[in-house]
Design an enzyme around this catalytic site. Structure first.
Site, PDB file in Angstrom:
ATOM      1  CE  LYS A 279      51.513  33.776  48.756  1.00  0.00           C
ATOM      2  NZ  LYS A 279      50.441  33.481  47.807  1.00  0.00           N
ATOM      3  CD  GLU A 364      39.190  35.688  37.772  1.00  0.00           C
ATOM      4  OE1 GLU A 364      39.555  35.523  38.958  1.00  0.00           O
ATOM      5  OE2 GLU A 364      39.904  36.235  36.891  1.00  0.00           O
ATOM      6  NE  ARG A 392      40.263  39.320  36.838  1.00  0.00           N
ATOM      7  CZ  ARG A 392      41.405  39.999  36.811  1.00  0.00           C
ATOM      8  NH1 ARG A 392      41.514  41.138  37.473  1.00  0.00           N
ATOM      9  NH2 ARG A 392      42.436  39.556  36.142  1.00  0.00           N
TER      10      ARG A 392
END
Length: 631
Positions: A279, A364, A392
């Site tokens: 990344k 979540e 969610r």
């Protein structure tokens, strides 16, 4: 310049292999230069440059389909599909989205914005392909962070039953938004580092192929679940699920990526390619601090530092300070995040009380039920979560928290319009979807001091309670108004007559400006800080209706199911002779752009609200036959 040759989809196929490395470098330079001006998701995009190039070299877009999980890493994909000119308006109002959008390009086959969805969407595209008798390739790209979400495993379970080709790319950079946590991270670490297995596998196959009948034996070993993979890496998760596993492969080595993609295209059924990427690759500040460059503001390229210096504390800073103080005062307070300790402001709590801090990954649904378990066990859990991500876990909020009336605190961050991330991230539905749930209670602070007071109130409250606050700089006005928080009661800031403004949370600041404008042209105006959206203060509504011709509700939420509908319903139920004007966001999705521009677009800025109030007030007066001001 290799990048100059890329002007439309599939132009990359005209680039000679010896220029691939040059093109990758030019793409990185382009992205760094553009995002330093506009802001955006930098680190994730720098990490997938070669992977994206390999996908575009290996497949025919838009015929073949590539689904990007979350989608914030699709900038190179946009660049390679002819959208180079759109980067000057990236994430700006009316400009190019920072996520894949079907209406933006036929090469974007599926809109994304939340994590752990790409495999499910890909399987749907595969099923549609097969039912329609087509033969295009479908590729779903998912990150190792997104693989902590339960939806990804539901999809993998479904994928294992496929009999025709479906390619899953696991983009493994060992760094989602925050540090990866949990068993999947440890499992992937084992795969990343197990060169013994990779080398042994290759050696065994080569040796067997030299022997008479060895090729057949090698083939049998590949097909046998109890073969050499289980011998050297116990619990080969993907293979055991019936999904062919290829890798790990260096995600920055284009020849190797092209080779493994060729192999994957020959597989009958689901195949997962495990790709290792870095990344932030190619830009030292992003490599050192990938989380800081996940969603970067405009920055100085030389240093990586933001161009705009933040002078005032934001709501996340205030929340962070309050959490640390609550942790000091109450050992039962625990904090939960779904892979967002930095973004939500929980990092300081984590450092101070690591044993009372829980990062459950991008999950979540699990976070909410986990919080319910903590509450049932005698603790006081505070789940800090972005408004659009709490959607969610709606069933878990309803079923696992509210049915049992458990004292879970939902600290709902990024409530209201969030701006540049657009429709998938706008937090404009929480008042509506939470209000529908029995036992849920909802508050919204007008400024930074009230956020602190409400959080303390919530921790002492015996039941489910949500506290919603916006992104960005914390409002520090109205500090002279700080009456104690009383359950279900609003706060009168200015008391006059004619018009009453009842504002929720962030809209109190706008209501101040609306009141000033109205008074300048001769209207008298009451201003009320609603504080509670559920339950609403019906006594306040009754009182205001007796002294005002027009009640104006103001909220940074969609109109349907919002605060305005509750006030209108209360006025009707009480048979109050008063007009109600609802100022809210229209019942539609709001695109990306600067928050101030979006306020004007949806009509909740001070100027738009003032005009609507005057029009409504005049109309209300005409209906009653009374003389009204027309200034």
């Amino acid at each position: 310049m290799a990048l100059e040759k890329i002007n439309q989809v599939n132009d990359i196929k005209q680039i000679p292999p010896e220029e691939y490395e040059q093109l990758a470098g030019e793409i990185r330079e382009f992205l760094i230069e553009k995002i330093s001006r506009t802001g955006g998701h930098l680190a994730s995009n720098l990490g997938v440059v070669e992977l994206t190039m390999a996908l575009h070299l290996s497949f025919e877009l838009p015929r073949d389909k590539v689904v990007w999980d979350v989608g914030h890493q699709a900038y190179t994909h946009k660049l390679l599909t002819g959208r180079k000119s759109g980067f000057d308006g990236l994430r700006k109002y009316g400009g190019m989205s920072g996520f894949p959008k079907r209406k933006e390009s036929e090469c974007d086959c599926f809109d994304t914005g939340h994590s752990s969805t790409s495999i499910s969407a890909g399987i749907g595209l595969v099923a549609a392909r097969d039912l329609l008798g087509a033969d295009e390739y479908v590729v779903s790209v998912i990150g190792d962070g997104a693989l902590t979400g339960g939806m990804a495993y539901e999809a993998l379970n479904n994928a294992s039953r496929l009999t025709k080709n479906f390619i899953i790319i696991l983009n493994d950079n060992n760094m989602s938004i925050a540090e990866n946590v949990g068993g999947m991270s440890e499992y992937l670490n084992g795969l990343r580092t197990n060169e013994v297995y990779t080398n042994f596998k290759s050696g065994v196959e080569q040796s067997l192929n030299r022997l008479p009948g060895g090729a057949h034996l090698a083939n049998q070993l590949k097909k046998t679940k109890s073969g050499i993979k289980q011998l050297l890496i116990p619990g080969m998760l993907f293979e055991n699920m019936g999904i062919t596993y290829l890798g790990p492969v260096d995600g920055h080595d284009i020849p190797r990526l092209l080779d493994v993609l060729r192999k994957a295209k020959r597989v009958k059924g689901a195949v997962l390619i495990h790709v290792l990427t870095k990344k932030g690759k190619g830009y030292a500040p992003a490599e050192r601090h990938p989380a800081r460059f996940h969603g970067a503001e405009p920055f100085e390229i030389e240093t990586g530092l933001p161009k705009k210096k933040r002078r005032k504390a934001n709501y996340q800073d205030v929340f962070s300070t309050c959490m640390v103080k609550l942790g000091q005062r109450n050992e039962h307070v625990v904090a939960i995040t779904a892979a967002m300790p930095d973004g939500t402001g929980l990092k300081r709590f984590k450092n101070m009380y690591p044993e009372r801090f829980f990062d459950v990954g991008i999950a979540e649904e699990h976070a909410v039920t986990f919080a319910a378990g903590l509450a049932a066990g005698g603790l006081k859990p505070i789940f800090a979560v972005y408004s659009s991500f709490l959607q969610r876990a709606y069933d878990q909020v309803l079923h696992d928290v509210c049915i049992q009336n458990l004292p879970v605190v939902f600290a709902i961050d990024r409530a209201g319009l969030v701006g540049s991330d657009g429709e998938t991230h706008q937090g404009i539905f929480d008042l509506s979807y939470l209000s529908a749930i029995p036992n849920m209670h909802i508050m919204a602070p007008k400024n930074k001091w009230e956020l602190s007071d409400m959080l303390k109130f919530a921790v002492g409250f015996d039941g489910p309670i949500a506290l919603r606050y916006p992104r960005g700089e914390a409002y520090d006005g109205l500090k002279e108004f700080r009456s104690p928080i009383v359950y279900g009661k609003s706060e009168v800031l200015y008391e006059e007559e004619d018009i009453a403004l009842l504002a929720v949370g962030s809209m109190v600041k706008t209501a101040e400006e609306v009141r000033r404008r109205l008074k300048e042209i001769g209207y008298s105006c009451t201003l009320v800080n609603a504080r509670f959206v559920k339950p609403i203060d019906t006594e306040m509504v009754r009182m205001l209706a007796g002294e005002h011709r027009l009640l104006v509700t103001m909220e940074e939420n969609v109109e349907c199911g919002g605060y305005g509908e509750k006030v209108l319903g209360a006025a009707a139920a009480l048979r109050l002779p008063v007009q109600v004007l609802k100022i809210a966001i229209p019942d539609e999705y709001v695109e990306h752009g600067n928050v101030e521009a979006l306020y004007e677009e949806v009509g909740i800025d001070a100027e738009s609200v003032t005009k609507r109030i005057i029009e409504k007030y005049i109309t209300a007066g005409r209906r009653s036959g009374e003389q009204v001001r027309t200034e």
